[in-house]
Design a protein around this motif. Structure first.
Motif, short mmCIF file in Angstrom:
data_model
loop_
_atom_site.label_atom_id
_atom_site.label_comp_id
_atom_site.label_asym_id
_atom_site.label_seq_id
_atom_site.Cartn_x
_atom_site.Cartn_y
_atom_site.Cartn_z
N THR A 17 0.83 -1.21 0.00
CA THR A 17 0.00 0.00 0.00
C THR A 17 0.86 1.25 0.00
O THR A 17 0.61 2.20 -0.75
N LEU A 114 -4.95 7.27 4.20
CA LEU A 114 -4.43 5.92 4.06
C LEU A 114 -3.00 5.76 4.58
O LEU A 114 -2.69 4.81 5.31
N CYS A 174 -5.91 -2.04 -4.54
CA CYS A 174 -6.72 -1.61 -3.40
C CYS A 174 -7.71 -2.70 -3.00
O CYS A 174 -7.88 -2.99 -1.80
#
Length: 464
Positions: A17, A114, A174
């Motif tokens: 990520t 995030l 994602c």
């Protein structure tokens, strides 16, 4: 208690990520010429495709870190992933320049939620000590590689599939991470007061956005307007400090700045953001405008930078645990400076292997080791209750450094260039490359705040 194997699988998921977030800031630089040709922009408006992301990302990171502490880090992380996927789809389907800039701003806001939640999960999954240092080293290496790999990945994707796919590729990543997160990731919250510091959030977010906006717009603005924006940002930062001193539940507990390691580590991180994005931007312009390289050829030419960063990060991670982050950070900055010096010697007739190959290799090796050292220094001793805000601060340091770095080198190159011939452009780029040494000096100042490994070990018993 989480099993050891599950912790490292969780780290792999979080690093994937983090890599995607940082990559998205750099990959778009390669696609900017294609985007400008296909969509309608006002004069100079295309710069807001990369800058809109940086503006919202850098401006909202501290707020994102606090939200993750208050509402639950895994929950906020998964929400951020869905927002990032949705905004990436909007970017790919953008029908005009204005629509793309707006979608990039939303994508930056999603990244601001995030990134700190991901990094704070890393810190709460690995307690302070050798394992956390190793985990932070891997995270820092991933970020460093993400900042340089955009050119390698973006060129083939843009030329082969179209610029839209640099955004579409985020969606399956994602969704994969969202599917695995409930199984692999622990949830946690900060144990402090549950109140939300609205005034602190507003002032620091406004201060960061005004600052990033000032440096992005500086090349096209008057000196007076830029100075006024910087002063406004300083006033907002001062107001933020006053608010935090009086707040019962501050957004950023000012006590964390008593840590020399945190302050020094973040200065080092800012320096690497400045240098990595600044040098990469100038080299992009040099290769495509002065040498006439295609996006694919440019990506292949710059691949050595990402490869060297990977090798440097592996070596740096092992060295930090042996000699401490101060020594590794200092040496890596000087190594990167040597690579930068080689880049200042490029000419319009330079062959790739004559100078650029070695300059990028040396700079990349320093970057890989240095980002690891900066991350470990800034975060290794942060207590769990402050992990969200410390993660936001560390991410903000790198991202805002990147936005400022691109703006500064762009302004220097423009001011040093007279004409549009490859010879004139190269002259400006060489001076812009030299500017990177100023960024390296900032990092060396941060190294001065770090304790040596021997002194750190002597102080450890007294602190416990």
């Amino acid at each position: 208690m989480v099993s050891d194997s599950k912790r490292w699988l969780a780290l792999a998921l979080l690093c994937l990520t983090g890599f995607m977030i940082i990559l998205d800031a750099s990959i778009v630089l390669v696609a900017v010429p294609s985007i400008e040709r296909e969509l309608t922009f006002s004069t100079g408006g295309v710069q807001w495709v990369p800058s809109g992301y940086a503006l919202m990302f850098g401006g909202l990171l501290l707020l994102g870190g606090r939200i993750s502490d208050l509402l639950g880090r895994r929950r906020v992380f998964m929400t951020g992933l869905l927002l990032f996927a949705g905004s990436s789809l909007l970017c790919g389907f953008a029908w005009s320049g204005d629509a793309l800039v707006l979608a990039r701003g939303l994508q930056g806001a999603a990244a601001a939620v995030l990134a700190p939640s991901a990094l704070s999960i890393v810190m709460t999954t690995f307690p302070s000590g050798a394992d956390r240092n190793k985990a932070l080293g891997i995270w820092g290496a991933t970020s460093g590689v993400g900042g340089t790999a955009g050119s390698l990945i973006g060129g083939p994707v843009t030329d082969g599939l179209g610029w839209q796919w640099i955004f579409f590729i985020n969606v399956p990543v994602c969704l994969l991470v969202v599917a695995l997160a409930p199984t692999l990731l622990m949830d946690s919250r900060g144990p402090g007061r549950r109140g939300f510091d609205v005034a602190g959030a507003g002032t620091v977010t406004a201060a960061l956005i005004v600052l990033v906006y000032a440096v992005i717009e500086a090349p096209a603005s008057s000196a007076l307007r830029t100075a006024l924006l910087v002063i406004l940002s300083a006033v907002l930062f001062a107001a933020f400090v006053l608010v935090e001193k009086r707040s019962a539940a501050p957004l950023v507990p000012l006590r964390i700045f008593r840590s020399r390691a945190l302050v020094g580590g973040n200065l080092i991180t800012i320096a690497w953001g400045l240098a990595a994005f600044g040098l990469n931007f100038v080299y992009t312009q040099y290769a495509q405008l002065a040498l006439g390289a295609s996006a694919v050829r440019y990506g292949l030419m710059s691949a050595v930078l990402a490869a060297a960063a990977v090798g440097g990060s592996i070596i740096g991670q092992h060295l930090v645990t042996r000699v401490g982050p101060r020594w590794v950070a200092s040496v890596s900055l000087l190594i990167a400076g040597a690579g930068t010096t080689l880049m200042t010697q490029l000419t319009v007739d330079s062959g790739y292997f004559e100078l650029a190959f070695w300059g990028l290799t040396i700079f990349g090796a320093g970057l890989g080791a240095g980002t690891v050292a900066g991350s470990i220094a800034a975060l290794s001793d942060v207590p769990g209750e402050d992990s969200g805000v410390a993660s936001g601060l560390q991410n903000a340091s790198f991202q805002i450094g990147g936005a400022v770095g691109v703006a500064v080198v762009s302004a220097v190159a423009s001011a040093s260039t007279s004409g549009t011939s490859p010879l004139a452009l190269t002259h400006g780029y060489r001076i812009a490359f030299a500017t990177v040494w100023v960024f390296i000096a900032i990092g060396l100042a941060g190294c001065g705040l770090l304790l040596t490994r021997k002194r750190s070990l002597r102080l450890e018993p007294a602190a416990s």
